[in-house]
Design an enzyme around this catalytic site. Structure first.
Site, mmCIF file in Angstrom:
data_model
loop_
_atom_site.group_PDB
_atom_site.id
_atom_site.type_symbol
_atom_site.label_atom_id
_atom_site.label_comp_id
_atom_site.label_asym_id
_atom_site.label_seq_id
_atom_site.Cartn_x
_atom_site.Cartn_y
_atom_site.Cartn_z
ATOM 1 N N GLY A 166 -43.499 7.265 15.303
ATOM 2 C CA GLY A 166 -44.435 7.114 16.415
ATOM 3 C C GLY A 166 -45.866 7.229 15.927
ATOM 4 O O GLY A 166 -46.180 6.884 14.788
ATOM 5 N N GLY B 178 -47.099 12.976 16.155
ATOM 6 C CA GLY B 178 -46.622 13.453 14.862
ATOM 7 C C GLY B 178 -47.123 14.841 14.543
ATOM 8 O O GLY B 178 -46.394 15.675 13.992
ATOM 9 N N GLU C 195 -42.791 8.968 10.329
ATOM 10 C CA GLU C 195 -43.060 7.538 10.150
ATOM 11 C C GLU C 195 -44.123 7.168 11.175
ATOM 12 O O GLU C 195 -43.820 6.953 12.351
ATOM 13 C CB GLU C 195 -41.770 6.730 10.349
ATOM 14 C CG GLU C 195 -40.711 7.004 9.293
ATOM 15 C CD GLU C 195 -41.118 6.538 7.909
ATOM 16 O OE1 GLU C 195 -42.031 5.694 7.807
ATOM 17 O OE2 GLU C 195 -40.530 7.015 6.930
ATOM 18 N N CYS D 88 -45.551 -1.338 13.810
ATOM 19 C CA CYS D 88 -46.355 -0.356 13.073
ATOM 20 C C CYS D 88 -46.906 -0.915 11.771
ATOM 21 O O CYS D 88 -47.895 -0.399 11.246
ATOM 22 C CB CYS D 88 -45.548 0.906 12.811
ATOM 23 S SG CYS D 88 -44.060 0.638 11.816
#
Length: 458
Positions: free
Chosen positions: A190, A195, A212, A246
């Site tokens: 995310g 995070g 990630e 992403c």
């Protein structure tokens, strides 16, 4: 499941793990095979859920979500026995007679928190690694992609060992409740804001994490380049899944000598891919919800339109948009865009491009388009990124032997293929000493002769 049920669920999974049932090659293979059957037998339902959540074109859903995960499962099933084997290492003379090796053991009970942009791939792919490594796991799908979350919650328990592998649906309260529990590893995909919350919660239990994340992945286009091919590949990679990727190119740094020509080529490619009315194209996805659409639309004013700029809230649509004459300080350049808006900035040299990248947080990916090998390696050597692709975009993540992950602000840890197995395993160092003989060399009294011998051996 209520919030009050979560502590008991985690404890149930821990009991299952301590029973040893997940450790055998046979259990891991059965679960991977069951996961494969689940995907194959309900592929249409998962594809429909992705269409509901993101209007994903069927081919994008198949390639990036269904087939990708089936490939990960096949890789794990084929190579699992080799991955599990102990790794012998050299045993120095001072520890002889004996043997040394690295033993791969599962971590325990792990938590996988998946995002909404690739809600099927990014829930299942880490789960493949967790199963292959012999763990119990909880998968927490994103509530934003609610149709995919519901499909996962419906079908996974019907195929997998419910005593060891579970799905927990819900939003922030459920995620918060899960993070309050002690896990042996947390795998989060995310944004950096969440995070940091995940890492803070994990720190309370000294739980290791894989993060990630993302970041502004740059795309550098040199003056020595195949322009039509570069334009086609950049446009495809950027507007795949409506830019909600992403590792999508977040901005382009184009050499001044090809800047205008590249813009013209990319505008033509957008028309070729999606037609004169992208809203009617069956091959173009939608923004996941109105909140994210409203976050994106102000960026349309941050440069001059080359193509696109249209949007429709009712349909969660933003046209594939390319901007030129964008200031490095514009809002669109501040954070990861995560949508179908591509700023293109002009640079005078590769040195300038490298400095531009290095002045910003380390990205998840970097792309360099150049036919000059020296330029390719100059950019790779002078910048830092989680991964990189030369003369294409984000296809490095499709190579199972390449660990995928970030660096710095773009994340920590990696997975895919063997790296997924390693992420969810502990490499335990083992020395086995023979008892056939027991030289007195290491034991007191420490005589001068012993000291001389030990210094010689060491």
């Amino acid at each position: 499941m209520t919030l009050d049920d979560i502590p008991a669920l985690v404890q149930d999974l821990r009991r299952s793990f301590r029973s040893g049932r997940t450790r055998s090659w046979e259990w891991r293979q059965r679960q991977l095979e069951a996961l494969q059957r689940c995907i194959e037998e309900h592929q249409d339902e998962f594809t429909a859920a992705l269409a509901t959540d993101l209007s994903k074109p069927p081919l994008e859903a198949f390639g990036a979500e269904i087939a990708f995960n089936l490939g990960e499962i096949e890789e794990a099933r084929r190579k699992l026995r080799d991955w599990m084997k102990p790794e012998p290492v050299h045993t120095p003379l001072i520890t002889q007679p004996g043997s040394s090796w690295i033993h791969k053991e599962p971590l325990g009970v792990v938590l996988i928190i998946a995002p909404w942009n690739y809600p099927f791939q990014l829930a299942i792919s880490p789960l493949v690694g967790a199963i292959a490594a012999g763990n119990c796991a909880i998968v927490k799908p994103s509530e934003v992609s609610s149709a995919t979350s519901a499909a996962l919650a419906r079908w996974l328990p019907q195929y997998l060992d419910r005593d060891c592998l579970r799905v927990v649906e819900g939003g922030v309260p459920e995620t918060t409740a899960l993070l309050a529990e002690k896990f042996d590893h947390i795998f989060y995909t995310g944004n950096g804001t969440v995070g940091r919350i995940v890492m803070t919660a994990a720190a309370k239990h000294l739980t290791p994490v894989t993060l990630e994340l993302g970041g502004k992945s740059p795309c550098i286009v040199d003056k020595q380049v195949d322009l039509p091919t570069a334009a086609k590949r950049i446009v495809w990679g950027k507007f795949f899944n409506a830019g909600q990727t992403c590792v999508a190119p977040d901005y382009v740094l184009a050499h001044e000598s090809i800047h205008d020509a590249l813009l013209s080529e990319m505008a033509a490619v957008v028309r070729a891919f999606y037609g004169s009315d992208p809203k009617s194209s069956p091959d173009y996805a939608r923004i996941v919800n109105i909140r994210h659409l409203r976050r994106l639309t102000p960026f349309l004013q941050d440069g001059k339109l080359v193509t696109g700029g249209q949007f429709d809230e009712a349909e969660r649509f933003i046209a594939p948009t390319i901007l030129r004459d964008v200031s490095p300080d514009a809002p669109v350049m501040a954070d990861e865009i995560f949508g179908p808006i591509l700023p293109v900035l002009k640079i005078g040299s590769m040195d300038e491009a490298v400095s531009f990248v290095n002045d910003r947080p380390k990205p998840l990916a970097l792309y360099v388009f150049s036919s000059n090998e020296w330029t390719q390696h100059f950019v790779l050597d002078r910048t830092s990124s989680g991964g990189a692709t030369i003369n294409h975009v984000w296809l490095h993540l499709a190579v199972p032997e390449l660990p995928f992950g970030g660096v710095g602000d773009s994340g920590m840890g990696a997975y895919h293929g063997r790296a997924s197995f390693e992420t969810f395993s502990h490499r335990k160092s083992v020395l086995s000493k023979s008892t056939a003989i027991d030289p007195p060399l290491l034991y007191p009294p420490y005589t001068k002769m012993k000291a001389k011998l030990i210094k010689h051996l060491l």
